[in-house]
Design a protein around this motif. Structure first.
Motif, mmCIF file in Angstrom:
data_model
loop_
_atom_site.group_PDB
_atom_site.id
_atom_site.type_symbol
_atom_site.label_atom_id
_atom_site.label_comp_id
_atom_site.label_asym_id
_atom_site.label_seq_id
_atom_site.Cartn_x
_atom_site.Cartn_y
_atom_site.Cartn_z
ATOM 1 N N ARG A 50 -47.826 -8.851 -26.964
ATOM 2 C CA ARG A 50 -46.803 -8.152 -26.953
ATOM 3 C C ARG A 50 -45.498 -9.002 -26.622
ATOM 4 O O ARG A 50 -44.518 -8.807 -27.284
ATOM 5 C CB ARG A 50 -46.739 -7.000 -25.999
ATOM 6 N N GLN A 103 -45.816 -3.745 -31.907
ATOM 7 C CA GLN A 103 -45.383 -3.247 -30.504
ATOM 8 C C GLN A 103 -46.819 -2.459 -30.031
ATOM 9 O O GLN A 103 -46.744 -2.443 -28.676
ATOM 10 C CB GLN A 103 -44.609 -2.037 -30.857
ATOM 11 N N SER A 138 -47.966 0.823 -30.190
ATOM 12 C CA SER A 138 -48.306 2.291 -29.956
ATOM 13 C C SER A 138 -48.450 3.016 -31.362
ATOM 14 O O SER A 138 -47.627 2.476 -32.450
ATOM 15 C CB SER A 138 -47.183 2.825 -29.023
ATOM 16 N N VAL A 151 -44.714 4.034 -33.124
ATOM 17 C CA VAL A 151 -43.885 2.886 -33.597
ATOM 18 C C VAL A 151 -44.558 2.234 -34.805
ATOM 19 O O VAL A 151 -44.001 1.836 -35.868
ATOM 20 C CB VAL A 151 -43.728 1.769 -32.518
ATOM 21 N N LEU A 202 -39.528 5.042 -29.700
ATOM 22 C CA LEU A 202 -39.125 4.215 -28.550
ATOM 23 C C LEU A 202 -38.355 4.730 -27.589
ATOM 24 O O LEU A 202 -38.241 4.323 -26.399
ATOM 25 C CB LEU A 202 -38.300 2.991 -29.217
ATOM 26 N N GLY A 205 -40.754 5.601 -24.528
ATOM 27 C CA GLY A 205 -41.353 4.542 -23.960
ATOM 28 C C GLY A 205 -40.945 4.263 -22.782
ATOM 29 O O GLY A 205 -40.037 4.976 -21.950
ATOM 30 N N ASP A 243 -39.358 -0.686 -23.960
ATOM 31 C CA ASP A 243 -39.357 0.018 -25.345
ATOM 32 C C ASP A 243 -37.954 0.537 -25.563
ATOM 33 O O ASP A 243 -37.375 0.536 -26.432
ATOM 34 C CB ASP A 243 -40.391 1.360 -25.297
ATOM 35 N N THR A 275 -35.974 -2.272 -26.227
ATOM 36 C CA THR A 275 -36.114 -2.687 -27.473
ATOM 37 C C THR A 275 -35.451 -1.962 -28.386
ATOM 38 O O THR A 275 -34.719 -2.170 -29.428
ATOM 39 C CB THR A 275 -37.707 -2.803 -27.844
#
Length: 1007
Positions: free
Chosen positions: A268, A313, A315, A318, A395, A398, A402, A405
């Motif tokens: 990650r 990522q 998940s 996403v 996101l 998250g 996240d 990001t």
């Protein structure tokens, strides 16, 4: 699935001929091949959409448990649509892009179709090693495509950069694949994803190496520089490889492995940091480009960073957005590259500073570009908008990372909208102060390909809900972060995700407007003035080249002693390390079995010492021969007659060959004082290595923990139907090794002997009739000081000189007339070709008497080799020795009469027989080189068992005979011929009397 790949391979093979016949129109039928792959994928969409898979497995290397395993699941199906669909459109586009007189167009078509097939193989592979094979195929084929215009230095440089970077990543990926495969106990990708290996340090290293391969392929920082450079390729290559296919391979690998390894360090962290950094750097660099193609190239770098972040990522939602954006990006970016190709062809430039008025001249093309750019910028209802909004929504729910990001992605999307607007304005707008660029007439067929892709982006955006379930089948394999999964759709309603999308869109348009207001003439030149990754790459390449040059100067000195000394020093170091690490050792020293063993061993030591002290080359050779024969005696005393026989034969042939070579070397070793010091160093190294080898041999004998392999071989030889363990091992149990050794023997012998030939080796062998009327082997003139040599001319029909020995004279003049003389001349060949003082009548007669007997013995050794000492190798050496003594007795013409066949024919026939025997095992049995037996009852002689390995041994026999014959002709006959020519050209030929004149006396001849 393998049928699709075969179809691409066949199309690639036929492409050059199609182009030759149809010209650029050949791209249209070639486009049908990837189009057929799209149809095949559509056919299986129902199965995959329902959660099923389509698998296909074919044996590849059964002994290594390697298979051609293919699997069609949701992700590979979507990638098939991208690779095959865009590939078909680009191939059709090529029919209008290229002209019929384009250089190497047939090769380009073949490579492009082959690349499409390799890309399909990559996304359909269900085996890590098979995936690597197709991965490297795409690397090699992309190198050929990028360097298509090989007359341009920029194309060659760009192709080499792409090859080096992606090959480096590919090799790292291979190591990672091996680590993961061994840790998981399988290389089958579906099984690894179903049961990932435990997250150990080794697995983390393997994951990092796999990511390294993906990052280099998808041009992420710091490996992003090769992609803009690859824009030196023709536009169709950029549209396919660098927008939809090759660069997507890294994204595909990340998406493929994310369900299993997204939680393994350093997955990650690597994906997020490098992906986001690439997105921002690529976007900023795109906003500084004046070349439309480079603008899109840096934009592609930016989007690849974003794609890697989304699919890696970890998940579910996403990943769903990431795959949706992957499809959208393939459509709009390929369309924009194709638009640039049309503009370049129509105007002759891609520089947005000089392009003006193209929108009014080509309105249809402007609309196509606007549609594709709208999807890239994230305009609502387009595919790019739907995917990015879904990513924003996912996101938002998250953790802190996240959210950070998300903020970074919003900035990146705004920059994407900015360079999308810059592209449309730069390509089609009317610019104040810039004259309208002359543009060719619009061609609807040329614009059809980008039009299909651009409209596809709109259709996909509106109809994303129809693909949501299919993409969700893949996304469901990734852990979900939300209780209620998100979905792809053209409209998600009002909310924060929509607001973020609009902020990014209008923010990007504002950036583009500011740039336009400033004017391109006030922009900073896109050529950087700082230090970036390409500079590091160039520095690394230059350092590697410099290091290799310096290493070559040290290690590649051209001195064989230096090479051997280096090898021995490394070996001594390794052996010393092994001995020290292995302490304590269980050693049981057994000095000798019988006193003769000790005597022979002492003889070996003394001979070795005397060899080092020898100053004459011949003496050193003979002493080394004593060592070889002594070793053979030791083999015999230890009960290994096969080894002893082989050692005797090889040593004899080697001794003769080396002596023949000595004719071209000085009689004494020469050396200066410094060379004597080096010689002492060589002695020290030799003694050290010898002592270490002896020590390791003793220690290895005491370190055995399992059953000796000799016992296994003995049991296996009984099953193979032979009593001679050595021969059965060579031609049956380990026949593959023998096959390889035959190839090595042939290559080495042919290469060494070829160095001596000053003329073509295909010339016929020297025969007796070749000696007529030409000077041949020299004679000695005793009337001159130092016994000067000069040519001696002796024709078959001219009476012998008085120098001839009495026996030969009687043989020629005794009662019996001309017929007897001719018979004498035909039996003793050297009478007509050698000077009398060079002959030994006794030796010639004995050789002629035993020659055929030796050949019979060689055949006998060949036949009995399965049960008694002998075999094809020993028998071939015996036959070779028979030919050698014929040469020693009568010279090269004697050898030509004894073996009037080309050595290459014997070698080739032997290889054919040996290889054919192996293939027969696969045809009539279960595997290559599988053994077989035929039982015959021969009257008077009794039963006879014939084994297929005996036929294999016949091939070995012929190869060995051919190699020995080649060596003797090279170091014997060829050197004789060269000496003859040198002697004849160096001195005038001694005139001979007419046929009717009486023979000269010895005194007259000497005068």
């Amino acid at each position: 699935m393998i049928g699709i790949l075969i179809a691409h391979g066949l199309a690639a093979l036929l492409a050059p001929e199609l182009v030759k016949r149809l010209g650029r129109r050949a791209f249209l039928p070639l486009a049908l091949v990837p189009a057929a792959a799209v149809v095949w994928a559509v056919w299986h969409t129902g199965t995959v959409n329902g959660g099923g898979t389509v698998t296909e497995v074919h044996p590849w290397v059964p002994t290594l448990e390697m298979e051609l395993a293919f699997r069609l699941d949701a992700l590979s199906l979507l990638m098939t649509f991208v690779a095959a669909g865009v590939g078909a459109v680009v191939l059709a586009y090529c029919a209008r892009y290229f002209s019929d007189d384009e250089d190497a167009l047939g090769r380009f078509a073949a490579v492009l179709v082959a690349f499409a097939g390799a890309m399909l193989g990559l996304v359909l592979s269900d085996d890590l090693l098979l995936l690597y094979v197709f991965w490297e195929l795409t690397t090699v084929l992309s190198f050929l495509l990028v360097g298509h215009q090989s007359d341009r230095a920029s194309a060659r440089r760009a192709a080499m950069d792409a090859l080096i970077v992606t090959t480096f990543g590919g090799l790292a990926m291979l190591v990672g694949a091996v680590i993961i495969g061994e840790a998981a106990g399988t290389y089958r990708i579906s099984e690894i994803l179903a049961q990932p290996p435990e997250a150990t340090v080794a697995v983390s290293v393997g994951v990092a190496l796999l990511l390294l391969g993906a990052l280099t392929k998808s041009a992420l920082v710091p490996f992003h520089f090769w992609l803009p450079g690859a824009m030196a390729a023709p536009t169709p290559v950029s549209a396919y490889l660098h927008a939809a296919a090759m660069v997507k391979a890294g994204v595909f690998l990340v998406a493929l492995l994310a369900p299993a390894f997204a939680t393994v360090a350093p997955w990650r962290e690597t994906v997020l940091v490098l992906g986001l950094l690439t997105m921002l750097i690529g976007a900023f660099r795109a906003l500084r480009q004046f070349d439309l193609k480079l603008l899109l190239a840096y934009g592609t770098v930016s989007q690849l960073g974003l794609l890697v972040v989304l699919v890696g990522q970890g998940s579910r939602d996403v990943a769903l957005a990431g795959v949706g954006l992957l499809l959208a990006h393939a459509l709009y970016k390929s369309a924009l590259f194709l638009v640039v190709g049309i503009i370049d062809k129509a105007t002759g430039t891609r520089d947005l500073r000089v392009l003006s008025g193209i929108g009014r001249a080509r309105p249809r093309l402007a609309v196509i570009a606007a549609l594709a750019a709208a999807s890239m910028a994230g305009v609502p209802l387009f595919a790019g908008f739907a995917a990015k909004e879904t990513a924003f929504d996912a996101l938002l729910h998250g953790d802190t990372i996240d959210v950070l990001t998300l903020v970074t992605i919003v900035i990146g999307v705004a920059l994407t909208a900015a360079y999308a607007a810059r592209f449309v304005w730069g390509a089609f707008a009317d610019k104040p102060g810039v004259p309208n660029r002359r543009c060719r007439t619009a061609d609807a067929r040329f614009e059809a390909a980008p039009g299909v892709l651009a409209v596809g982006g709109l259709v996909l955006g509106v109809g994303f809900a129809q693909l949501d379930h299919l993409i969700g089948v893949y996304a469901d394999t990734v852990p979900a972060a939300l209780d209620e999964p998100l979905h792809l759709a053209a409209w998600h309603g009002f909310g924060l995700p929509l607001l973020l999308s609009l902020v990014a869109l209008f923010g990007g348009l504002a950036i583009a407007w500011i740039q336009i207001r400033r004017g391109v003439e006030n922009e900073v030149n896109p050529r950087h003035h700082g230090y970036e990754s390409r500079d590091a790459y160039v520095s690394t390449i230059r350092f590697t080249e410099l290091l290799s040059l310096r290493a070559a100067r040290v290690t590649q000195s051209g001195s064989l002693p230096v090479y051997l000394m280096t090898i021995l020093i490394v070996l001594a170091t390794a052996l010393t390390t092994a001995v020290i690490v292995g302490i304590p050792w269980d050693v049981q020293i057994h000095v000798w079995d019988t006193p003769p063993n000790a005597l022979i061993g002492a003889l070996v030591v003394v001979s070795a010492f005397l060899t080092l002290q020898a100053r004459r080359r011949l003496k050193a050779v003979l002493l080394s021969g004593v060592i070889g024969y002594s070793i053979a005696v030791l083999f015999a005393l230890q009960g290994a007659p096969d080894l002893a026989l082989t050692q005797f034969l090889v040593e004899t042939v080697t001794l003769v060959v080396v002596v023949l070579v000595l004719r071209r070397l000085p009689t004494h070793f020469t050396g200066t004082v410094s060379q004597r010091g080096r010689r002492r160093l060589h002695v020290v190294i030799g003694i050290t290595v010898g002592a270490l080898m002896a020590l390791v041999t003793v220690l290895a004998g005491g370190a055995r923990e399992s059953v000796p392999v000799s016992e296994l071989m003995a049991a296996a030889s009984v099953l193979a139907g032979g009593d001679n363990i050595v021969n059965v091992t060579l031609v049956d149990l380990r026949a593959w090794d023998t096959m390889g050794e035959l190839a090595v023997l042939v290559v080495a012998a042919t290469g060494v002997t070829s160095l001596l030939f000053l003329r073509r080796r295909t010339r016929s062998m020297p025969r007796l009739h070749d000696a007529d009327g030409r000077p041949r082997v020299w004679r000695i003139d005793p009337g001159r000081d130092g016994a000067v040599e000069h040519p001696h001319r002796d024709e078959p029909d001219v009476p012998a000189t008085v120098d001839a020995p009495p026996l030969l004279t009687v043989a020629r003049t005794d009662a019996g007339g001309a017929g007897s003389a001719r018979r004498a001349r035909s039996w003793l060949i050297a009478e007509n070709t050698l000077a009398p003082e060079r002959r030994s009548i006794m030796f010639e007669v004995v050789v002629r008497l035993i020659f055929h007997a030796i050949l019979v013995v060689s055949v006998y050794l060949l036949i009995i080799g399965h049960d008694l000492p002998g075999g094809g190798f020993a028998a071939g050496m015996v036959a070779g020795l028979a030919l050698i003594v014929r040469y020693l007795a009568g010279g090269r013409y004697e050898l030509g009469e004894a073996a009037p066949v080309a050595a290459g024919l014997l070698i080739g026939l032997g290889l054919v027989i040996a290889t054919g025997t192996g293939l027969a095992g696969a045809i009539f049995g279960d595997a290559v080189l599988q053994g077989g037996k035929v039982h015959l009852d021969i009257p008077l002689l009794g039963p006879l068992n014939l084994y297929s390995s005996t036929l294999f041994d016949v091939g070995v026999y012929l190869v060995v005979v051919g190699v020995v014959l080649d060596v003797v002709r090279s170091f014997g006959s060829e050197i004789d011929r060269q000496v003859d020519e040198e002697t004849h050209t160096a001195r005038p030929t001694v005139p001979t009397a007419p046929a009717a004149a009486p023979p000269t006396t010895p005194q007259e001849d000497r005068s």
